[in-house]
Design an enzyme around this catalytic site. Structure first.
Site, PDB file in Angstrom:
ATOM      1  N   HIS A 106      98.260 -61.585   8.373  1.00 41.77           N
ATOM      2  CA  HIS A 106      99.037 -61.154   9.538  1.00 41.77           C
ATOM      3  C   HIS A 106      99.092 -59.628   9.559  1.00 41.77           C
ATOM      4  O   HIS A 106      99.395 -58.991   8.547  1.00 41.77           O
ATOM      5  CB  HIS A 106     100.456 -61.717   9.475  1.00 41.77           C
ATOM      6  CG  HIS A 106     101.382 -61.116  10.497  1.00 41.77           C
ATOM      7  ND1 HIS A 106     102.506 -60.386  10.163  1.00 41.77           N
ATOM      8  CD2 HIS A 106     101.333 -61.126  11.860  1.00 41.77           C
ATOM      9  CE1 HIS A 106     103.107 -59.976  11.263  1.00 41.77           C
ATOM     10  NE2 HIS A 106     102.423 -60.410  12.304  1.00 41.77           N
ATOM     11  N   SER A 107      98.793 -59.020  10.695  1.00 39.67           N
ATOM     12  CA  SER A 107      98.953 -57.589  10.908  1.00 39.67           C
ATOM     13  C   SER A 107      98.144 -56.805   9.858  1.00 39.67           C
ATOM     14  O   SER A 107      96.937 -56.965   9.757  1.00 39.67           O
ATOM     15  CB  SER A 107     100.441 -57.245  10.899  1.00 39.67           C
ATOM     16  OG  SER A 107     100.686 -55.937  11.353  1.00 39.67           O
TER      17      SER A 107
END
Length: 295
Positions: A106-107
């Site tokens: 994520h991210s």
């Protein structure tokens, strides 16, 4: 529907890799399909506390990357470039005995996942990217200014102390004020605090907020994307608006097996109201990709 509390407790995990104490969480069992999960900037392994329990059939291991959560900070001479975590991640994979595995990020964790998958494509069976793929490119001629900013930030942040909150609830509020639901903020914050005089403070290394010494150029990024030959799922937050189209236009010509979808919500959609849809989308992708692998 709102994000719910995790359905089952995670199992704490610990490793000693390259003389750094690393921590993480796992869901599932060692006999199930291996899936490594990497969280975003200033988050921790609890980023997957809502999604991982829904990924039945998978042994999900989520790390606290160095300087985050319950993992150690790097030494004063070290840095937090996006590739600096790769040796420790490889060490954890070796400790787990995972020669091949599925990889989800994520991210910032998605960007690190992209780098790892490009360097070792033969080990990553499927790549799952949540709201990021690669960093923004920086022109090579801007390197001196980038280096200058990094050196100035490092000197400043080495002596910087994290914010002190009177209570855990005050720290949680600091995340809900930035858009996270209360359950999501609570699981992230509680793993990212330590007691201190006057209350509690973040465990996060302040140096993570500093400028990187080196940024990838457009040529670097395109070379990385061109090495991603595994089935890849990119989920993007619908709230990102025009950025979604721009990013897809940039990466589509290079990732040969790319599946994309948008999820209603913000940057942490995997912890929010649509987590069940995220889980089903991930499972459907992995199932169809596995079928393709057999044909």
């Amino acid at each position: 529907m709102t994000a719910r509390e995790p359905q089952r407790a995670a199992v704490p995990m610990h490793w000693r890799i390259n003389d750094l104490a690393l921590a993480g969480l796992s869901w599932g069992h060692s006999g199930e399909k291996p899936l490594l999960a990497l969280h975003g900037w200033l988050d921790n392994a609890a980023s997957f506390a809502f999604l991982a329990p829904l990924l039945t059939g998978y042994h999900v291991v989520a790390l606290d990357l160095t300087g985050h959560g319950q993992s150690a900070r790097r030494s004063a001479d070290a840095s937090y470039q996006i590739w600096d975590d790769l040796p420790e991640i490889l060490g954890v994979l070796d400790a787990l005995g995972w020669d091949t595995f599925d990889l989800m990020g994520h991210s910032r964790g998605a960007i690190i996942s992209t780098l790892l998958a490009s360097a070792f494509p033969e080990r990553v069976r499927h790549l799952l990217l949540l709201d990021a793929v690669v960093p923004g490119a920086v022109a090579a001629e801007d390197f001196p200014e980038q280096m200058r900013a990094s050196l100035q930030d490092k000197k400043r942040l080495l002596s910087h102390s994290n914010r002190v909150f009177p209570s855990v609830s005050d720290a949680v509020t600091s995340r809900t004020e930035r858009g996270l639901s209360l359950p999501a903020a609570r699981v992230l914050v509680e793993r990212n605090l330590r007691d201190c005089p006057g209350g509690v403070m973040w465990t996060t290394d302040p140096r993570l907020r500093g400028a990187s010494a080196v940024k990838l150029s457009d040529a670097h990024i395109r070379a990385v994307l061109g090495r991603l030959d595994m089935p890849t799922l990119l989920l993007l937050a619908a709230d990102a608006g025009a950025r979604v189209g721009d990013l897809l236009d940039y990466v589509r010509p290079y990732i040969v097996q790319l599946t994309t979808d948008t999820i209603e919500g913000g940057h942490h959609f995997h912890m929010e109201a649509n987590v069940v849809k995220v889980a089903q989308t991930v499972k459907n992708f992995l199932s169809s990709a596995n079928e393709s692998d057999l044909t």
